[in-house]
Design a protein around this motif. Structure first.
Motif, PDB file in Angstrom:
ATOM      1  N   ARG A 226       0.844  -1.199   0.000  1.00 44.42           N
ATOM      2  CA  ARG A 226       0.000   0.000   0.000  1.00 44.42           C
ATOM      3  C   ARG A 226       0.882   1.254   0.000  1.00 44.42           C
ATOM      4  O   ARG A 226       1.703   1.438   0.902  1.00 44.42           O
ATOM      5  CB  ARG A 226      -0.909   0.018   1.227  1.00 44.42           C
ATOM      6  CG  ARG A 226      -1.834   1.252   1.300  1.00 44.42           C
ATOM      7  CD  ARG A 226      -2.665   1.220   2.572  1.00 44.42           C
ATOM      8  NE  ARG A 226      -3.512   0.025   2.590  1.00 44.42           N
ATOM      9  CZ  ARG A 226      -3.727  -0.711   3.679  1.00 44.42           C
ATOM     10  NH1 ARG A 226      -3.159  -0.389   4.830  1.00 44.42           N
ATOM     11  NH2 ARG A 226      -4.518  -1.766   3.616  1.00 44.42           N
ATOM     12  N   PRO A 227       0.728   2.120  -1.008  1.00 45.23           N
ATOM     13  CA  PRO A 227       1.523   3.348  -1.039  1.00 45.23           C
ATOM     14  C   PRO A 227       0.937   4.392  -0.083  1.00 45.23           C
ATOM     15  O   PRO A 227      -0.272   4.608  -0.041  1.00 45.23           O
ATOM     16  CB  PRO A 227       1.385   3.798  -2.491  1.00 45.23           C
ATOM     17  CG  PRO A 227       0.035   3.295  -2.903  1.00 45.23           C
ATOM     18  CD  PRO A 227      -0.154   1.974  -2.184  1.00 45.23           C
ATOM     19  N   ILE A 228       1.820   5.033   0.671  1.00 52.36           N
ATOM     20  CA  ILE A 228       1.386   6.038   1.651  1.00 52.36           C
ATOM     21  C   ILE A 228       1.750   7.450   1.201  1.00 52.36           C
ATOM     22  O   ILE A 228       0.956   8.376   1.292  1.00 52.36           O
ATOM     23  CB  ILE A 228       2.020   5.758   3.031  1.00 52.36           C
ATOM     24  CG1 ILE A 228       1.571   4.381   3.529  1.00 52.36           C
ATOM     25  CG2 ILE A 228       1.649   6.836   4.032  1.00 52.36           C
ATOM     26  CD1 ILE A 228       0.068   4.240   3.698  1.00 52.36           C
ATOM     27  N   ALA A 229       2.983   7.611   0.709  1.00 52.96           N
ATOM     28  CA  ALA A 229       3.428   8.929   0.258  1.00 52.96           C
ATOM     29  C   ALA A 229       4.637   8.776  -0.647  1.00 52.96           C
ATOM     30  O   ALA A 229       5.370   7.787  -0.571  1.00 52.96           O
ATOM     31  CB  ALA A 229       3.777   9.809   1.454  1.00 52.96           C
ATOM     32  N   ILE A 230       4.841   9.762  -1.505  1.00 54.74           N
ATOM     33  CA  ILE A 230       5.982   9.758  -2.414  1.00 54.74           C
ATOM     34  C   ILE A 230       6.914  10.907  -2.031  1.00 54.74           C
ATOM     35  O   ILE A 230       6.465  11.956  -1.550  1.00 54.74           O
ATOM     36  CB  ILE A 230       5.506   9.877  -3.885  1.00 54.74           C
ATOM     37  CG1 ILE A 230       6.624   9.486  -4.851  1.00 54.74           C
ATOM     38  CG2 ILE A 230       4.955  11.261  -4.193  1.00 54.74           C
ATOM     39  CD1 ILE A 230       6.138   9.218  -6.269  1.00 54.74           C
ATOM     40  N   THR A 231       8.217  10.711  -2.209  1.00 53.73           N
ATOM     41  CA  THR A 231       9.189  11.677  -1.687  1.00 53.73           C
ATOM     42  C   THR A 231       9.612  12.753  -2.687  1.00 53.73           C
ATOM     43  O   THR A 231      10.510  13.542  -2.401  1.00 53.73           O
ATOM     44  CB  THR A 231      10.456  10.951  -1.189  1.00 53.73           C
ATOM     45  OG1 THR A 231      11.073  10.290  -2.301  1.00 53.73           O
ATOM     46  CG2 THR A 231      10.121   9.951  -0.105  1.00 53.73           C
ATOM     47  N   SER A 232       8.987  12.792  -3.851  1.00 56.24           N
ATOM     48  CA  SER A 232       9.300  13.831  -4.838  1.00 56.24           C
ATOM     49  C   SER A 232       8.611  15.138  -4.462  1.00 56.24           C
ATOM     50  O   SER A 232       7.738  15.175  -3.584  1.00 56.24           O
ATOM     51  CB  SER A 232       8.862  13.388  -6.232  1.00 56.24           C
ATOM     52  OG  SER A 232       7.519  12.937  -6.216  1.00 56.24           O
ATOM     53  N   ARG A 233       9.014  16.206  -5.141  1.00 56.73           N
ATOM     54  CA  ARG A 233       8.424  17.514  -4.866  1.00 56.73           C
ATOM     55  C   ARG A 233       6.971  17.571  -5.316  1.00 56.73           C
ATOM     56  O   ARG A 233       6.137  18.229  -4.708  1.00 56.73           O
ATOM     57  CB  ARG A 233       9.233  18.602  -5.579  1.00 56.73           C
ATOM     58  CG  ARG A 233       8.806  20.019  -5.253  1.00 56.73           C
ATOM     59  CD  ARG A 233       9.718  21.024  -5.933  1.00 56.73           C
ATOM     60  NE  ARG A 233      11.098  20.861  -5.511  1.00 56.73           N
ATOM     61  CZ  ARG A 233      12.117  21.545  -6.017  1.00 56.73           C
ATOM     62  NH1 ARG A 233      11.910  22.435  -6.975  1.00 56.73           N
ATOM     63  NH2 ARG A 233      13.342  21.342  -5.585  1.00 56.73           N
ATOM     64  N   GLU A 234       6.679  16.869  -6.414  1.00 53.23           N
ATOM     65  CA  GLU A 234       5.325  16.839  -6.959  1.00 53.23           C
ATOM     66  C   GLU A 234       4.849  15.394  -7.090  1.00 53.23           C
ATOM     67  O   GLU A 234       5.646  14.469  -7.107  1.00 53.23           O
ATOM     68  CB  GLU A 234       5.289  17.524  -8.327  1.00 53.23           C
ATOM     69  CG  GLU A 234       5.701  18.989  -8.287  1.00 53.23           C
ATOM     70  CD  GLU A 234       5.762  19.608  -9.677  1.00 53.23           C
ATOM     71  OE1 GLU A 234       5.669  18.836 -10.666  1.00 53.23           O
ATOM     72  OE2 GLU A 234       5.901  20.831  -9.776  1.00 53.23           O
ATOM     73  N   ARG A 235       3.552  15.215  -7.188  1.00 49.99           N
ATOM     74  CA  ARG A 235       2.994  13.874  -7.352  1.00 49.99           C
ATOM     75  C   ARG A 235       3.429  13.269  -8.687  1.00 49.99           C
ATOM     76  O   ARG A 235       3.716  13.974  -9.644  1.00 49.99           O
ATOM     77  CB  ARG A 235       1.464  13.917  -7.286  1.00 49.99           C
ATOM     78  CG  ARG A 235       0.904  14.343  -5.952  1.00 49.99           C
ATOM     79  CD  ARG A 235      -0.588  14.073  -5.866  1.00 49.99           C
ATOM     80  NE  ARG A 235      -1.155  14.572  -4.624  1.00 49.99           N
ATOM     81  CZ  ARG A 235      -2.356  14.216  -4.150  1.00 49.99           C
ATOM     82  NH1 ARG A 235      -3.108  13.343  -4.824  1.00 49.99           N
ATOM     83  NH2 ARG A 235      -2.813  14.717  -3.015  1.00 49.99           N
ATOM     84  N   SER A 236       3.449  11.951  -8.720  1.00 51.25           N
ATOM     85  CA  SER A 236       3.819  11.251  -9.943  1.00 51.25           C
ATOM     86  C   SER A 236       2.579  11.034 -10.813  1.00 51.25           C
ATOM     87  O   SER A 236       1.499  10.715 -10.305  1.00 51.25           O
ATOM     88  CB  SER A 236       4.443   9.891  -9.599  1.00 51.25           C
ATOM     89  OG  SER A 236       4.550   9.074 -10.751  1.00 51.25           O
ATOM     90  N   ALA A 237       2.748  11.195 -12.130  1.00 53.42           N
ATOM     91  CA  ALA A 237       1.638  10.961 -13.054  1.00 53.42           C
ATOM     92  C   ALA A 237       1.190   9.510 -13.024  1.00 53.42           C
ATOM     93  O   ALA A 237       0.033   9.195 -13.328  1.00 53.42           O
ATOM     94  CB  ALA A 237       2.059  11.356 -14.462  1.00 53.42           C
ATOM     95  N   LEU A 238       2.097   8.591 -12.637  1.00 53.16           N
ATOM     96  CA  LEU A 238       1.753   7.171 -12.564  1.00 53.16           C
ATOM     97  C   LEU A 238       1.030   6.824 -11.263  1.00 53.16           C
ATOM     98  O   LEU A 238       0.402   5.776 -11.158  1.00 53.16           O
ATOM     99  CB  LEU A 238       3.017   6.316 -12.696  1.00 53.16           C
ATOM    100  CG  LEU A 238       3.746   6.388 -14.044  1.00 53.16           C
ATOM    101  CD1 LEU A 238       4.984   5.500 -14.015  1.00 53.16           C
ATOM    102  CD2 LEU A 238       2.820   5.978 -15.181  1.00 53.16           C
TER     103      LEU A 238
END
Length: 330
Positions: A226-238
């Motif tokens: 289960r994905p909780i959060a992504i560490t990039s500055r912006e959300r991923s299109a995928l």
């Protein structure tokens, strides 16, 4: 008169030949006559990994622009330090390059002794791409958002466990950086590589992991993680429905695995600029963009100076995290 004329003529011929002999290497460094043979691009990791795949993508496209083959050579060992040392000691003629990564900026603090200096021994060419990490949990964990993750860690007497591909890896230090920002009780469980860490995460032996997004994606799509959060500055299109750590209550938080290109220090600026132009042109190619996007990688074209400043900032940031984590490598 005839003898004097002949001596003067001979003197001019000899002087011209000597000038040509001394000027040839300098001319080759101007970039006008460069490259005249294949260029070697050293990767510090084994074939098939993200660093190797990205290197081969840009190498092929750059070769078309340069008019010479760019050959990728894998020199593995010591968390990419072996490859870095090879290039740091290579002739500064533009024919031996290196895929400089986040690991090299972490290694500056992680290792007490290095056979190279990440800043002083390399001439930046430009950044290639960035890949974010993804905070994922085993679905059995009653956590569906970052606030819930934090609440669970605070309310559980033993805190929460997070796996990594090894002590000092960017995956490990992503968790350590988050731990620094939150003050949570987070227990690091290191593995020898990402694959066994993910295996135990899937089996429930560990609860969470800041894994590289390409590695986690298949398990996210299948519902096994289960994905909780992504560490990039912006959300991923995928993963448009997965929020960033920054927007989940930690403004400015950004951790991404990144890849750049560098040459031995002393490589002439005309050659560096020629390489930078070829690299940026490759990153603007539609096919390259599409293939990088499939890896959740964002092309990062720019200038050598921008890469130089970025590398310096990364060394400083990771030095703080490495010290706080107590991680060491010899």
């Amino acid at each position: 008169m005839k003898q004097i004329f002949e001596r003067r003529t001979l003197s001019i011929v000899v002087s011209s030949a000597m000038f040509a002999a001394f000027a040839a290497p300098a001319f080759a460094q101007t970039g006008n006559a460069w490259p005249t043979k294949p260029v070697k691009l050293v990767v510090g990791y084994a074939a098939g990994g993200a660093t190797d795949v990205i290197a081969r993508l840009v190498a092929n496209k750059m070769g078309e622009d340069l008019g010479q083959t760019v050959v990728v050579e894998n020199r593995t060992g010591a968390n990419s330090n072996v490859g870095a040392e090879v290039v740091a000691r290579a002739p500064a003629d533009g024919y031996t390059l290196y895929v400089f990564t986040i690991a090299n900026t972490i290694n500056a603090s992680l290792y007490s002794k290095l056979g190279y200096q990440p800043v002083k021994d390399f001439e930046p060419i430009g950044l290639i791409a960035k890949i974010p990490n993804l905070l994922v949990v085993n679905p059995s964990l009653p956590v569906h958002s970052l606030p819930e993750y934090i609440k669970f860690a605070k309310e559980t007497p033993m805190g929460i466990t997070f796996a990594s591909s090894g002590s000092g890896s960017s995956i490990h230090l992503s968790g350590e950086m988050f731990k620094m920002k939150t003050g949570l009780n987070m227990l690091h469980v290191p593995y020898r590589g990402s694959a066994p860490a993910v295996t135990d995460l899937l089996g429930g032996q560990v609860q969470s992991m800041f894994d590289n997004t390409p590695s986690a994606m298949p398990h996210v799509k299948s519902g096994k993680l289960r994905p909780i959060a992504i560490t990039s500055r912006e959300r991923s299109a995928l993963l448009p429905n997965v929020p960033t750590v920054a927007e989940s209550g930690f403004p400015g938080f950004e951790v991404q695995s990144w890849f750049g290109m560098a040459a031995p220090m002393g490589t002439s600026q005309p050659v560096i600029q020629r390489l930078n132009t070829a690299l940026n042109k490759a990153l603007s190619d539609g096919d390259i963009k599409q293939r990088l996007a499939a890896m959740v990688a964002t092309p990062t074209p720019g200038t050598p100076d921008e890469m130089r400043k970025f590398v310096a900032s990364e060394i400083s940031a990771w030095n703080e995290v490495v010290k706080a984590s107590g991680a060491k490598a010899e």
